[in-house]
Scaffold this motif. Structure first.
Motif, PDB file in Angstrom:
ATOM      1  N   TYR A 263       0.843  -1.258  -0.041  1.00 28.26           N
ATOM      2  CA  TYR A 263       0.006  -0.054  -0.248  1.00 28.26           C
ATOM      3  C   TYR A 263       0.787   1.215  -0.011  1.00 28.26           C
ATOM      4  N   PRO A 264       0.263   2.230  -0.581  1.00 28.26           N
ATOM      5  CA  PRO A 264       1.234   3.615  -0.680  1.00 28.26           C
ATOM      6  C   PRO A 264       1.186   4.042   0.940  1.00 28.26           C
ATOM      7  N   ALA A 265       2.337   4.705   1.127  1.00 29.23           N
ATOM      8  CA  ALA A 265       2.614   5.285   2.561  1.00 29.23           C
ATOM      9  C   ALA A 265       1.530   6.179   2.854  1.00 29.23           C
ATOM     10  N   GLU A 266       0.909   7.182   1.764  1.00 28.95           N
ATOM     11  CA  GLU A 266      -0.070   7.813   2.070  1.00 28.95           C
ATOM     12  C   GLU A 266      -1.433   7.297   2.737  1.00 28.95           C
ATOM     13  N   ARG A 267      -1.612   6.026   2.120  1.00 31.70           N
ATOM     14  CA  ARG A 267      -2.780   5.321   2.614  1.00 31.70           C
ATOM     15  C   ARG A 267      -2.521   4.798   4.081  1.00 31.70           C
ATOM     16  N   LEU A 268      -1.449   4.312   4.197  1.00 26.53           N
ATOM     17  CA  LEU A 268      -1.006   3.575   5.639  1.00 26.53           C
ATOM     18  C   LEU A 268      -1.077   4.673   6.624  1.00 26.53           C
ATOM     19  N   ALA A 269      -0.629   6.181   6.363  1.00 24.87           N
ATOM     20  CA  ALA A 269      -0.696   7.129   7.164  1.00 24.87           C
ATOM     21  C   ALA A 269      -2.037   7.382   7.681  1.00 24.87           C
ATOM     22  N   THR A 270      -3.018   7.214   7.122  1.00 18.42           N
ATOM     23  CA  THR A 270      -4.358   7.554   7.695  1.00 18.42           C
ATOM     24  C   THR A 270      -5.110   6.386   8.594  1.00 18.42           C
ATOM     25  N   VAL A 271      -4.353   5.309   8.667  1.00 16.62           N
ATOM     26  CA  VAL A 271      -4.800   4.169   9.596  1.00 16.62           C
ATOM     27  C   VAL A 271      -4.392   4.379  10.986  1.00 16.62           C
ATOM     28  N   GLU A 272      -5.278   4.466  11.924  1.00 14.69           N
ATOM     29  CA  GLU A 272      -5.024   4.634  13.070  1.00 14.69           C
ATOM     30  C   GLU A 272      -4.484   3.400  13.928  1.00 14.69           C
ATOM     31  N   VAL A 273      -3.394   3.689  14.486  1.00  9.33           N
ATOM     32  CA  VAL A 273      -2.604   2.392  15.123  1.00  9.33           C
ATOM     33  C   VAL A 273      -2.386   2.839  16.690  1.00  9.33           C
ATOM     34  N   PRO A 274      -2.217   1.662  17.200  1.00  8.93           N
ATOM     35  CA  PRO A 274      -1.729   1.836  18.892  1.00  8.93           C
ATOM     36  C   PRO A 274      -0.223   2.235  18.947  1.00  8.93           C
ATOM     37  N   ASN A 275       0.691   1.969  17.906  1.00  8.48           N
ATOM     38  CA  ASN A 275       2.331   2.158  18.275  1.00  8.48           C
ATOM     39  C   ASN A 275       2.872   2.836  17.031  1.00  8.48           C
ATOM     40  N   PRO A 276       2.504   3.976  17.024  1.00 13.93           N
ATOM     41  CA  PRO A 276       3.066   4.856  15.729  1.00 13.93           C
ATOM     42  C   PRO A 276       4.600   5.037  16.001  1.00 13.93           C
ATOM     43  N   SER A 277       5.175   5.271  14.948  1.00 17.60           N
ATOM     44  CA  SER A 277       6.765   5.306  15.208  1.00 17.60           C
ATOM     45  C   SER A 277       7.253   6.363  14.145  1.00 17.60           C
ATOM     46  N   ASP A 278       8.141   7.339  15.005  1.00 17.59           N
ATOM     47  CA  ASP A 278       8.756   8.681  14.335  1.00 17.59           C
ATOM     48  C   ASP A 278       9.754   8.088  13.461  1.00 17.59           C
ATOM     49  N   ALA A 279      10.243   6.906  13.501  1.00 23.29           N
ATOM     50  CA  ALA A 279      11.600   6.422  12.710  1.00 23.29           C
ATOM     51  C   ALA A 279      10.665   5.877  11.411  1.00 23.29           C
ATOM     52  N   ALA A 280       9.581   4.999  11.654  1.00 22.68           N
ATOM     53  CA  ALA A 280       8.978   4.788  10.358  1.00 22.68           C
ATOM     54  C   ALA A 280       8.643   5.882   9.459  1.00 22.68           C
ATOM     55  N   VAL A 289       3.994   0.671   9.466  1.00 21.41           N
ATOM     56  CA  VAL A 289       4.106  -0.078   8.333  1.00 21.41           C
ATOM     57  C   VAL A 289       3.432  -1.450   8.755  1.00 21.41           C
ATOM     58  N   ALA A 290       3.713  -1.957   9.878  1.00 19.59           N
ATOM     59  CA  ALA A 290       3.286  -3.434  10.265  1.00 19.59           C
ATOM     60  C   ALA A 290       1.872  -3.029  10.569  1.00 19.59           C
ATOM     61  N   GLU A 291       1.594  -2.490  11.672  1.00 15.56           N
ATOM     62  CA  GLU A 291       0.188  -2.299  12.085  1.00 15.56           C
ATOM     63  C   GLU A 291      -0.662  -1.838  10.988  1.00 15.56           C
ATOM     64  N   ALA A 292      -0.358  -0.725  10.296  1.00 10.00           N
ATOM     65  CA  ALA A 292      -1.173  -0.046   9.405  1.00 10.00           C
ATOM     66  C   ALA A 292      -1.552  -1.077   8.141  1.00 10.00           C
ATOM     67  N   SER A 293      -0.466  -1.716   7.576  1.00  8.47           N
ATOM     68  CA  SER A 293      -0.764  -2.556   6.521  1.00  8.47           C
ATOM     69  C   SER A 293      -1.545  -3.765   6.578  1.00  8.47           C
ATOM     70  N   ALA A 299     -10.474  -5.976  10.309  1.00  5.14           N
ATOM     71  CA  ALA A 299     -11.599  -5.467  11.082  1.00  5.14           C
ATOM     72  C   ALA A 299     -10.787  -5.053  12.493  1.00  5.14           C
ATOM     73  N   GLU A 300      -9.920  -5.801  12.965  1.00  5.62           N
ATOM     74  CA  GLU A 300      -9.331  -5.602  14.329  1.00  5.62           C
ATOM     75  C   GLU A 300      -7.834  -6.195  14.133  1.00  5.62           C
ATOM     76  N   LEU A 301      -6.992  -5.509  15.006  1.00  8.60           N
ATOM     77  CA  LEU A 301      -5.637  -5.862  15.429  1.00  8.60           C
ATOM     78  C   LEU A 301      -5.519  -6.622  16.527  1.00  8.60           C
ATOM     79  N   VAL A 302      -5.167  -7.985  16.090  1.00  4.96           N
ATOM     80  CA  VAL A 302      -5.222  -9.097  17.357  1.00  4.96           C
ATOM     81  C   VAL A 302      -3.542  -9.172  17.818  1.00  4.96           C
ATOM     82  N   VAL A 303      -2.680  -8.691  17.019  1.00  5.51           N
ATOM     83  CA  VAL A 303      -1.414  -8.803  17.842  1.00  5.51           C
ATOM     84  C   VAL A 303      -0.751  -7.507  17.391  1.00  5.51           C
ATOM     85  N   GLN A 304      -0.359  -6.721  18.468  1.00  2.00           N
ATOM     86  CA  GLN A 304       0.377  -5.581  18.174  1.00  2.00           C
ATOM     87  C   GLN A 304       1.655  -5.597  17.683  1.00  2.00           C
ATOM     88  N   LYS A 305       2.381  -4.574  17.190  1.00  2.00           N
ATOM     89  CA  LYS A 305       3.663  -4.576  16.592  1.00  2.00           C
ATOM     90  C   LYS A 305       4.589  -5.370  17.655  1.00  2.00           C
TER      91      LYS A 305
END
Length: 563
Positions: A263-280, A289-293, A299-305
């Motif tokens: 997926y484009p980075a722009e698309r992944l940037a719109t996905v709300e995730v529990p563990n965002p990273s400045d490095a990514a 990347v991992a959680e958003a993609s 429907a749901e995140l079952v294993v966080q990053k």
């Protein structure tokens, strides 16, 4: 699939030639002696169609048998091509389906002895999902009518199970045969449990440049194992576009046979995730990347990053998508019912339709199918019922007479259906086409189809359309021509046409086209008697070019050689 055609007699070679003509890209004709041909084809082809006696074929293939998971399918066709017998590999190798295809081409009868297919019970190993456990024991229990419990984490669009399969939540093991549909890593080694692995997990992966494939794969497997999830339920690996060619990511997907979604980075940037990273964000333009993609389309995140030295992994669970098949069942004759319609009826766990239409195909439904039959009228309620059942995750067939997209159920259903379900349509032979074939060739040139029912369309609009067709000199077919409550509209409509075409213009009236009560009448505008018409009829009025030839209604296209 490569299909070997093997024959020993002139009749067999003739039938083989018919298959070769029908399937030129799939078939290979073997002209050697039968024994040599079978041995060569066994090595080279996915399936054998042997135009030989069953006994002879058994003796020829017996020494070659190795494993039902790798042996080719074998179908036998008798000397007079009356039967196509699925001999070996009915399910796994596809002999049952091949026998049906062969029979369709040759006009033969398919002979299928696989118990689940013969009893129209879904084979647990034929649902397209990984299966573990006591497949044979549970399948036999289903066939024998013994109690079987179905335990599901979610509703998936599966075929109907027979009535002895009851749906229930997870209960203590009491020895009852069970079918468990789950992506959790439970054991199926008790002798009476089958576990089906639905395609419900998406693994999101991030990786540094040059991350080793073993490191990525090990991190993925460890995340699944420690979270109690089955690798067999992983349907895709997902990552950012920038990593679509990253060798470690690509190799991991290939190692396990998983699709790779990017997926484009722009698309992944719109996905709300529990563990965002400045490095990514700095590296690829998205805080995850991992959680958003993993979450795109899930429907749901079952294993966080989770992290290793050079990779990150997260796992999301996909919500099952229901399936709506809008099925045209044709004008009524069983031999005009499309094979694809039969396939969809057997694939469905819920069938919705007018009661008289369901009665036409009831024998084709699997035991245990939920049937929602209604009387005439209230099409929107029928459509809503079908869409709601599909939205709940079921496999649904919505029936329409003729073609479901022509004055039938496809329009109201698709007007209601959202993008959360998968929709397929099965075209059917319309009453218009069936009636035309019975009359001759009245639709040989431009034509119009008009419904005279003013229940949903004002008569003023109908009249304008008929007037336009009259002035344009179209052949016109009238659906819903006349009922007890609408007795004058047909006469008015035919009168509008008569103002623009001569009295000898042919008119065809077909009642119950292709059904037992079928009646065909060919007359002219001058002699047409509207009082003989009812709602079981279709009326076709010719253009100024239509004519009666040898008792048949014909509308020529003006070919020069016919002048």
């Amino acid at each position: 699939m490569t299909i070997a055609l093997i024959a020993a007699t002139a009749a067999g070679r003739s039938a083989a030639h018919r298959l070769a003509q029908a399937w030129p890209e799939e078939t290979r004709v073997y002209d050697e002696r039968a024994k040599t041909a079978v041995e060569q084809a066994w090595r080279d082809c996915d399936a054998l169609v042997c135009f030989l006696a069953v006994g002879a074929t058994v003796r020829l293939v017996a020494p070659l048998l190795a494993d039902k998971h790798t042996d080719p399918a074998v179908v036998c066709v008798d000397e007079s091509a009356q039967h196509a017998v699925a001999l070996l590999g009915g399910h796994g190798a596809g002999a049952n389906e091949l026998a049906t295809r062969v029979a369709d081409v040759l006009g033969a009868t398919p002979v299928i002895t696989t118990a689940t297919d013969a009893a129209t019970v879904p084979g647990l190993d034929m649902l397209g999902w990984p299966v573990e456990g006591a497949t044979a024991a549970v399948g036999r229990a289903m066939l024998d009518g013994e109690p079987v419990r179905l335990e599901c984490d979610a509703t998936w669009p599966l075929p109907a199970f027979p009535p002895n399969v009851s749906v229930g939540g997870r209960l203590p093991d009491d020895g009852t045969h069970r079918v468990v549909i789950t992506d959790t890593d439970i054991a199926a080694d008790d002798g009476h449990t089958v576990v089906l692995r639905p395609p419900s997990l998406v693994v999101g992966v991030g990786a540094s440049k040059g991350a080793p494939a073993d490191e990525v794969a090990d991190l993925v497997q460890r995340a699944l194992r420690e979270s109690g999830l089955s690798p067999s339920s992983v349907c895709a690996l997902a990552t950012v576009d920038a990593k679509r060619d990253e060798p470690g990511v690509v190799a991991t997907a290939e190692r396990y046979g998983w699709a790779l979604h990017t997926y484009p980075a722009e698309r992944l940037a719109t996905v709300e995730v529990p563990n965002p990273s400045d490095a990514a964000q700095r590296a690829v333009g998205t805080p995850s990347v991992a959680e958003a993609s993993a979450l795109v389309g899930a429907a749901e995140l079952v294993v966080q990053k989770r992290k290793s030295a050079m990779a990150t992994v997260a796992i999301a669970r996909v919500r099952p998508r229901g399936r709506l098949a809008v099925v045209g069942i044709g004008p009524g004759a069983r031999d005009l019912l499309p094979q694809k319609a039969t396939d969809e009826l057997r694939r469905a766990s819920v069938v919705v339709g007018l009661d008289q239409y369901i009665d036409q195909v009831r024998d084709l439904l699997r035991p245990g199918t939920s049937i929602r039959a209604t009387g005439l009228g209230d099409e929107e309620a029928r459509a809503r019922s079908a869409v709601d059942a599909a939205a709940a995750g079921n496999a649904v067939a919505l029936l329409g007479s003729g073609d479901a997209g022509v004055y039938a159920m496809a329009s109201p259903a698709l007007d209601l259906a959202g993008d959360d379900i998968d929709v397929t349509a099965v075209p059917g032979i319309t009453a218009n086409l069936a009636a035309s074939a019975l009359l001759g060739a009245p639709l040989g040139h431009d034509h119009a189809v008009v419904s005279l029912s003013d229940l949903n369309t004002p008569w003023a609009a109908i009249e304008r359309r008929v007037q336009a067709a009259a002035e344009a000199d179209y052949v016109v077919t009238f659906y819903n021509p006349r009922s007890a409550g609408r007795h004058w509209q047909l006469g008015k409509a035919v009168g509008l046409l008569a103002e623009h075409r001569p009295p000898h213009t042919p008119v065809g009236v077909v009642r119950h086209a292709t059904r037992a009560e079928e009646h065909v009448e060919l007359t002219t505008l001058a002699d047409f008697d509207e009082t003989t018409v009812d709602m079981a009829c279709l009326v076709i009025v010719g253009s100024t070019n239509s004519r009666i030839r040898s008792g048949r209604m014909v509308t020529p296209r003006g070919y020069r050689w016919s002048r």
